[in-house]
Design a protein around this motif. Structure first.
Motif, PDB file in Angstrom:
ATOM      1  N   LEU A  51      21.497 -31.762 -20.822  1.00 62.20           N
ATOM      2  CA  LEU A  51      21.860 -33.139 -20.499  1.00 62.20           C
ATOM      3  C   LEU A  51      23.283 -33.424 -20.953  1.00 62.20           C
ATOM      4  O   LEU A  51      23.721 -32.933 -21.992  1.00 62.20           O
ATOM      5  N   MET A  55      23.911 -39.043 -20.566  1.00 64.41           N
ATOM      6  CA  MET A  55      22.498 -39.130 -20.221  1.00 64.41           C
ATOM      7  C   MET A  55      21.632 -39.098 -21.477  1.00 64.41           C
ATOM      8  O   MET A  55      20.657 -39.816 -21.573  1.00 64.41           O
ATOM      9  N   SER A  56      22.016 -38.288 -22.441  1.00 69.04           N
ATOM     10  CA  SER A  56      21.275 -38.235 -23.699  1.00 69.04           C
ATOM     11  C   SER A  56      21.271 -39.603 -24.378  1.00 69.04           C
ATOM     12  O   SER A  56      20.249 -40.029 -24.924  1.00 69.04           O
ATOM     13  N   VAL A  58      21.487 -42.475 -22.903  1.00 67.39           N
ATOM     14  CA  VAL A  58      20.679 -43.402 -22.111  1.00 67.39           C
ATOM     15  C   VAL A  58      19.192 -43.228 -22.417  1.00 67.39           C
ATOM     16  O   VAL A  58      18.471 -44.203 -22.590  1.00 67.39           O
ATOM     17  N   ILE A  59      18.738 -41.987 -22.505  1.00 72.33           N
ATOM     18  CA  ILE A  59      17.302 -41.756 -22.684  1.00 72.33           C
ATOM     19  C   ILE A  59      16.896 -41.614 -24.143  1.00 72.33           C
ATOM     20  O   ILE A  59      15.714 -41.587 -24.453  1.00 72.33           O
ATOM     21  N   GLY A  60      17.882 -41.505 -25.021  1.00 71.79           N
ATOM     22  CA  GLY A  60      17.575 -41.429 -26.457  1.00 71.79           C
ATOM     23  C   GLY A  60      17.157 -40.060 -26.862  1.00 71.79           C
ATOM     24  O   GLY A  60      16.446 -39.788 -27.734  1.00 71.79           O
TER      25      GLY A  60
END
Length: 60
Positions: A51, A55-56, A58-60
């Motif tokens: 990722l 993106m990391s 955003v999704i945690g």
């Protein structure tokens, strides 16, 4: 999923399809007889999905 995501999934995101039936049966047999360490060793190596930092975040 729909539209462009379906096309990307089919044409790009899927990189390999393998029949793992024999491997799954072997693992089931090992678990059934209590050889859990051997069963764990027979599992495929899991690789983290790469990722981006964005993106990391955003999704945690």
């Amino acid at each position: 999923m729909g539209g462009a995501a379906v096309d990307a999934y089919v044409d790009t995101w899927i990189t390999e399809i393998r029949d793992v039936t024999d491997q799954a049966r072997r693992i089931r047999e090992l678990v059934a007889v209590g050889q859990l360490d051997a069963a764990a060793g027979a599992l495929p190596v899991e690789r983290p999905y790469p990722l981006s930092a964005e993106m990391s975040a955003v999704i945690g």
